[in-house]
Design a protein around this motif. Structure first.
Motif, mmCIF file in Angstrom:
data_model
loop_
_atom_site.group_PDB
_atom_site.id
_atom_site.type_symbol
_atom_site.label_atom_id
_atom_site.label_comp_id
_atom_site.label_asym_id
_atom_site.label_seq_id
_atom_site.Cartn_x
_atom_site.Cartn_y
_atom_site.Cartn_z
ATOM 1 N N PRO A 292 0.808 -1.225 0.000
ATOM 2 C CA PRO A 292 0.000 0.000 0.000
ATOM 3 C C PRO A 292 0.841 1.276 0.000
ATOM 4 C CG PRO A 292 -0.105 -1.110 2.128
ATOM 5 C CD PRO A 292 0.545 -2.057 1.181
ATOM 6 N N GLU A 293 1.996 1.243 0.701
ATOM 7 C CA GLU A 293 2.843 2.446 0.717
ATOM 8 C C GLU A 293 3.343 2.777 -0.682
ATOM 9 O OE1 GLU A 293 3.391 -0.208 2.595
ATOM 10 O OE2 GLU A 293 3.100 0.403 4.686
ATOM 11 N N LEU B 169 -4.495 7.426 2.639
ATOM 12 C CA LEU B 169 -5.323 6.219 2.757
ATOM 13 C C LEU B 169 -5.836 6.140 4.183
ATOM 14 C CD1 LEU B 169 -6.385 3.434 1.756
ATOM 15 C CD2 LEU B 169 -4.217 2.464 2.564
ATOM 16 N N VAL C 168 -12.280 2.244 -1.179
ATOM 17 C CA VAL C 168 -11.391 1.085 -1.304
ATOM 18 C C VAL C 168 -12.133 -0.114 -0.725
ATOM 19 C CG1 VAL C 168 -9.184 0.062 -0.657
ATOM 20 C CG2 VAL C 168 -9.331 2.513 -1.126
ATOM 21 N N TYR D 48 -12.538 -4.485 -0.035
ATOM 22 C CA TYR D 48 -11.795 -5.717 0.243
ATOM 23 C C TYR D 48 -12.793 -6.859 0.330
ATOM 24 C CZ TYR D 48 -8.932 -9.141 2.745
ATOM 25 O OH TYR D 48 -8.266 -10.277 3.122
ATOM 26 N N THR E 216 -5.583 3.936 -8.192
ATOM 27 C CA THR E 216 -5.022 3.760 -6.848
ATOM 28 C C THR E 216 -5.918 2.863 -6.011
ATOM 29 O OG1 THR E 216 -3.968 5.943 -6.923
ATOM 30 C CG2 THR E 216 -4.286 4.961 -4.757
ATOM 31 N N LEU F 7 -4.936 -0.762 -4.542
ATOM 32 C CA LEU F 7 -4.982 -1.004 -3.103
ATOM 33 C C LEU F 7 -5.837 -2.231 -2.779
ATOM 34 C CD1 LEU F 7 -5.280 2.660 -1.785
ATOM 35 C CD2 LEU F 7 -3.371 1.097 -1.399
ATOM 36 N N ALA G 270 -3.595 -5.072 -3.470
ATOM 37 C CA ALA G 270 -2.546 -5.130 -2.441
ATOM 38 C C ALA G 270 -3.093 -5.686 -1.135
ATOM 39 C CB ALA G 270 -1.955 -3.734 -2.217
ATOM 40 N N ARG G 271 -4.346 -5.382 -0.859
ATOM 41 C CA ARG G 271 -4.975 -5.893 0.367
ATOM 42 C C ARG G 271 -5.085 -7.418 0.320
ATOM 43 N NH1 ARG G 271 -6.166 -3.966 5.536
ATOM 44 N NH2 ARG G 271 -8.003 -5.012 6.354
ATOM 45 N N TRP H 32 -3.440 -3.626 7.710
ATOM 46 C CA TRP H 32 -2.727 -2.381 7.417
ATOM 47 C C TRP H 32 -2.665 -1.456 8.627
ATOM 48 C CZ3 TRP H 32 -4.852 -1.164 1.828
ATOM 49 C CH2 TRP H 32 -4.307 -2.109 0.952
#
Length: 542
Positions: free
Chosen positions: A168-169, A185, A235, A237, A269, A273, A276-277, A284
């Protein structure tokens, strides 16, 4: 979009009315802005030449309207209607040539344009409208092609990030670099987990974050919202909303606050993300705590204000003026996020704000934020109970209390030194379950320094000849020396402890003095040998 980007990397600023008027083909007509000076930054989407009495029916908004003035109605009401239709459809500006019908703009036209805020521009000399159209349209089409290429680069960049398993970074940093804006975020409880500033500081971006974020209501899609005009995107998940990513407007912008490319960047983005999650299972929130703690310990913040704003945005109250660093060494070799989560939950159940994160494998750092009269020892005792439940050999070390967040690095440094000076199986003080700086005596200090070659060299220099003699001749001179030093130089006591006669003790001590070339009657030399013996015990035990 702003245009504060390195050459060849950032977006091109939209073509505005002021830009068109500055073109040589228009400047030749000696343009004069009669009304709407504050609106010359309006973007020009197209140029429309017209001699119709109702040109608005052929417009879609954003057009620069060119006319010789021939179709203008004679009556003031007709002129007002003409201007109202242009303003209602969103025309960028009206440009009238003062060559054929008029030599000065009609008062009714000036008044109508001023009333509606429509820029009215007059041309004192004849201008080739067709040439103006060709030049402007070429510029617009070139901008569109550039925008398409930039959009393609945005998609390619985020695709590459996803394929490389970016965290995420990395994703948030890329978004900030591509947009030239600060990107944040946050989770569902409005904690800012990652902040990548651009054109501002962390302090400016995150001060009063929760309050400002709650005033910016979340939406189901990418949109500009809230009193500050943030561009936000949800965002998700596993099909559920997890948080959102926000792009903050720049402090100084000459054009629109956000453009299509900003929206593309933020939407990609959010997608990256989500992926990435799925790839990075560590919660996170835990990662955010880890990073914040490590930055505090290593003093990586740009300023004390940045540190306070970042920690406050993670839920650590900024109004607390007492902080205590605690280090939990699990000493299990397993690691993982579960211990962090358990310790954080214990503190949350106790109502104690804190940052909890892994500082190194098997070492968890905890920063307690305390009210002025709140004692910290009962809180640490509660942490000790949880830590020992996680690992029976866990060691909890505490640094000194500090009154400023920027001094927490010193408290962590002290706690780490205590941990390093605590050997396995070290007995706990009788009144508590943790270790602190005052517990470190000489033996524990030597344990902390056991890997320092200077300690090893010192020990060998002081005792090496004696150890070699014992090895070669089967004597126990090192043990005799230990009894003598432990008895503070009392030979009778040393002989009794070693089960030796006084005469044998005297003989052995003379042999020790000869081998080491030391005077055992010297208090300073006895101290040096005692330190060397302690160091030898530490080195042999570990």
């Amino acid at each position: 979009m702003n245009d504060n980007h390195p050459a060849g990397q950032g977006p091109t600023r939209p073509l505005t009315v002021a830009d068109v008027l500055a073109l040589p083909v228009m400047a030749a007509g000696r343009p004069q802005v009669v009304t709407g000076v504050p609106h010359l930054d309006r973007p020009v989407r197209w140029v429309h030449i017209t001699e119709l009495t109702d040109p608005a029916s052929f417009l879609k908004g954003g057009e620069l309207v060119l006319t010789t003035g021939m179709p203008l109605p004679e009556d003031a009401a007709g002129v007002r209607r003409y201007v109202d239709e242009l303003a209602d459809v969103g025309a960028a500006a009206l440009v009238i040539e003062l060559v054929r019908r008029y030599h000065r703009p009609p008062d009714a036209l000036v008044d109508a344009c001023r009333l509606r805020g429509l820029p009215l521009v007059t041309l004192a000399k004849d201008v080739n409208f067709l040439e103006v159209t060709q030049v402007v349209h070429a510029l617009l089409l070139g901008n569109q092609a550039d925008a398409m290429r930039r959009t393609q680069r945005i998609h390619e960049a985020f695709t590459a990030l996803t394929l490389h398993g970016a965290g995420p970074e990395d994703v948030v940093r890329a978004a900030a670099e591509m947009s030239g804006r600060t990107v944040v975020l946050e989770n569902l409880v409005h904690q800012a987990l990652i902040c990548e500033p651009s054109g501002s500081t962390v302090d400016e971006a995150l001060t009063d974050w929760e309050q400002r974020s709650r005033a910016t209501r979340p939406g189901d899609r990418t949109a500009i919202c809230g009193p500050e005009g943030w561009l936000t995107a949800p965002v998700e998940y596993q099909g559920e909303r997890w948080g959102r990513v926000a792009m903050l407007p720049a402090r100084t912008d000459g054009g629109p606050v956000f453009g299509p490319e900003d929206i593309t960047v933020l939407e990609r983005t959010a997608m990256a993300l989500t992926v990435a999650r799925l790839i990075h299972p560590t919660p996170w929130e835990r990662t955010a705590h880890r990073n914040a703690l490590r930055d505090l310990v290593e003093r990586r913040h740009h300023s004390a204000e940045d540190a306070r704003a970042r920690c406050a945005a993670l839920g650590l109250p900024s109004d607390r003026n007492r902080f205590v660093a605690t280090v939990v060494d699990l000493r299990t070799g397993n690691g993982g996020a579960e211990p962090e989560t358990r310790l954080f939950q214990e503190l949350r159940a106790a109502g104690v704000p804190a940052l909890v994160g892994e500082l190194a494998p098997d070492r968890i750092g905890i920063l307690l934020a305390l009210r002025p009269s709140q004692p910290w020892r009962p809180i640490v005792e509660r942490l000790c109970s949880t830590a020992l439940g996680l690992a029976s050999q866990a060691v909890v070390s505490v640094g000194s209390e500090v009154t400023d967040l920027s001094d927490s690095a010193r408290s962590f440094r002290e706690a780490a030194r205590v941990a390093e000076a605590t050997p396995p199986g070290q007995p706990l003080p009788p009144d508590r379950s943790f270790h602190e700086l005052s517990d470190i005596g000489l033996r524990r200090l030597l344990y902390a320094l056991r890997e320092d070659t200077r300690i090893q060299e010192y020990t060998e220099q002081q005792l090496g000849r004696l150890i070699d003699h014992d090895t070669q001749h089967g004597t126990g001179l090192l043990t005799t020396l230990r009894h003598y030093l432990d008895a503070a130089g009392n030979k009778t006591t040393a002989a009794r402890r070693g089960g030796l006669s006084r005469e044998t003790m005297y003989q052995r001590l003379r042999t020790i003095e000869r081998l080491l070339d030391w005077d055992l009657e010297s208090g300073e030399q006895r101290t040096e040998l005692h330190v060397a013996l302690m160091a030898l015990d530490v080195l042999r035990a570990h």
